[in-house]
Design an enzyme around this catalytic site. Structure first.
Site, short mmCIF file in Angstrom:
data_model
loop_
_atom_site.label_atom_id
_atom_site.label_comp_id
_atom_site.label_asym_id
_atom_site.label_seq_id
_atom_site.Cartn_x
_atom_site.Cartn_y
_atom_site.Cartn_z
N GLU A 96 2.06 6.40 -6.85
CA GLU A 96 0.98 7.14 -7.49
C GLU A 96 1.19 8.64 -7.30
O GLU A 96 1.07 9.43 -8.26
CB GLU A 96 -0.36 6.73 -6.88
CG GLU A 96 -0.81 5.31 -7.19
CD GLU A 96 -2.04 4.93 -6.38
OE1 GLU A 96 -2.80 5.84 -5.99
OE2 GLU A 96 -2.23 3.73 -6.13
N TYR A 107 0.82 -1.21 0.00
CA TYR A 107 0.00 0.00 0.00
C TYR A 107 0.86 1.27 0.00
O TYR A 107 0.64 2.17 -0.80
CB TYR A 107 -0.98 0.00 1.18
CG TYR A 107 -2.30 -0.68 0.88
CD1 TYR A 107 -2.38 -1.71 -0.06
CD2 TYR A 107 -3.47 -0.31 1.53
CE1 TYR A 107 -3.58 -2.35 -0.34
CE2 TYR A 107 -4.69 -0.94 1.25
CZ TYR A 107 -4.73 -1.96 0.32
OH TYR A 107 -5.93 -2.56 0.05
#
Length: 250
Positions: A179, A172
Site C-alpha cells: 500500500e 499484514y
C-alpha cells in the site's frame, strides 16, 4: 434479526474477496503472464512512477510480478467499498471491534482504491498493486469465512482459526508495505528541493506514507493480542457465541 444481516454481509464479502483472489492469481499464473515475464526479463520493463525511488523499486520487482489491474479492478472496487459498512457496524454497536483499528484498516484501503488507484493510471501496471491485492484477498477470504461460520454458531475448524490468527504475521507487512509503495509511486520527485513545489495533496500523501509504519504497528499489536486470546483457548473450543461478538474482524 441483526445476526442474519451480519452473516449475509460476511458471506457476500467472503465470496467477493475469493473472486478478487481468483482473478488476481489467474492473471499472475496464466499463459500470458509467462509471455510477459519472458518479454520483460531482465530489467527491460520501463517503470512508470512519479519519482526516482519508486521507479527503481518498481524496476526491481516488475520483471517477476505482472500487472493485474485489468483483471481485478471491476470486482475489487465494489468489494472493498462494501467494507465501509464495517465502520457503521461498530458505530451502531452491532459488533465489538475497536473503532480505531477498524478505521485504520478500512480508511487506508478506501484511500488506496479510490484516491490512488482510480485516479493514477500509472499504478495499474505497478507490481506492488498485485502484491497488495494478493495480501488483501488472502487475508479477507480467511477472515470473512471465519466470521460466517462463527455467526452460524458452528464449530470453526482449528485450521481456519489458526490461519485467521497467524497469517497476519506475513500478510499484514506485505499488504501494508505494498500500500505504502503504491502511494509512494504517485508522489512527485523530491530531490534537489523539488518538494518545495509540491501540492497540498502531495504533502498529504507523503505524510500518509510516513504513518504507514506506526499504523501497521497498531494493527500488529492488536492481532497479536487477539491471537494469544483466541488460540490460547485450545482445540475444540466452540467459537460460535453471540453474533455481535463475531461479525467483524479484529
Amino acid at each position: 434479526m441483526w445476526w442474519c444481516y451480519l452473516a449475509a454481509f460476511n458471506a457476500v464479502s467472503a465470496v467477493g474477496w475469493a473472486c478478487v483472489l481468483f482473478l488476481t492469481a489467474s492473471a499472475v499464473l496464466n499463459e500470458s503472464t509467462y509471455a510477459y515475464l519472458l518479454l520483460h526479463f531482465p530489467w527491460s520493463f520501463t517503470p512508470t512512477a512519479a519519482n526516482d525511488l519508486s521507479r527503481h523499486l518498481v524496476s526491481l520487482v516488475a520483471p517477476y510480478v505482472p500487472p493485474t489491474h485489468s483483471a481485478s479492478w471491476s470486482v475489487l472496487a465494489p468489494v472493498q467499498s462494501l467494507a465501509a459498512l464495517e465502520v457503521v457496524h461498530v458505530l451502531l454497536g452491532l459488533v465489538r471491534s475497536p473503532l480505531p483499528t477498524t478505521l485504520i484498516q478500512v480508511s487506508s484501503r478506501l484511500i488506496l482504491v479510490w484516491g490512488i488507484v482510480a485516479r493514477f493510471p500509472s499504478t495499474h501496471i505497478n507490481p506492488f498493486y498485485t502484491t497488495m491485492l494478493l495480501a488483501w484477498s488472502l487475508t479477507e477470504v480467511i477472515r470473512y469465512s471465519y466470521y460466517v461460520l462463527s455467526l452460524a454458531g458452528a464449530r470453526v475448524p482449528y485450521w481456519l482459526t489458526w490461519l485467521r490468527y497467524t497469517t497476519f504475521y506475513i500478510l499484514y507487512p506485505l499488504g501494508a508495505g505494498s500500500e505504502a509503495l503504491v502511494m509512494l509511486s504517485t508522489i512527485p520527485e523530491w530531490k534537489h528541493g523539488r518538494y518545495a513545489n509540491w501540492s497540498p495533496e502531495a504533502w498529504a500523501k507523503a505524510a500518509m506514507v510516513l504513518i504507514w509504519i506506526p499504523g501497521l504497528c497498531v494493527m500488529y499489536s492488536h492481532m497479536m493480542q487477539m491471537r494469544n486470546k483466541v488460540l490460547g483457548r485450545g482445540d475444540g473450543q466452540k467459537l460460535g457465541g453471540k453474533p455481535r461478538d463475531r461479525a467483524k474482524a479484529e
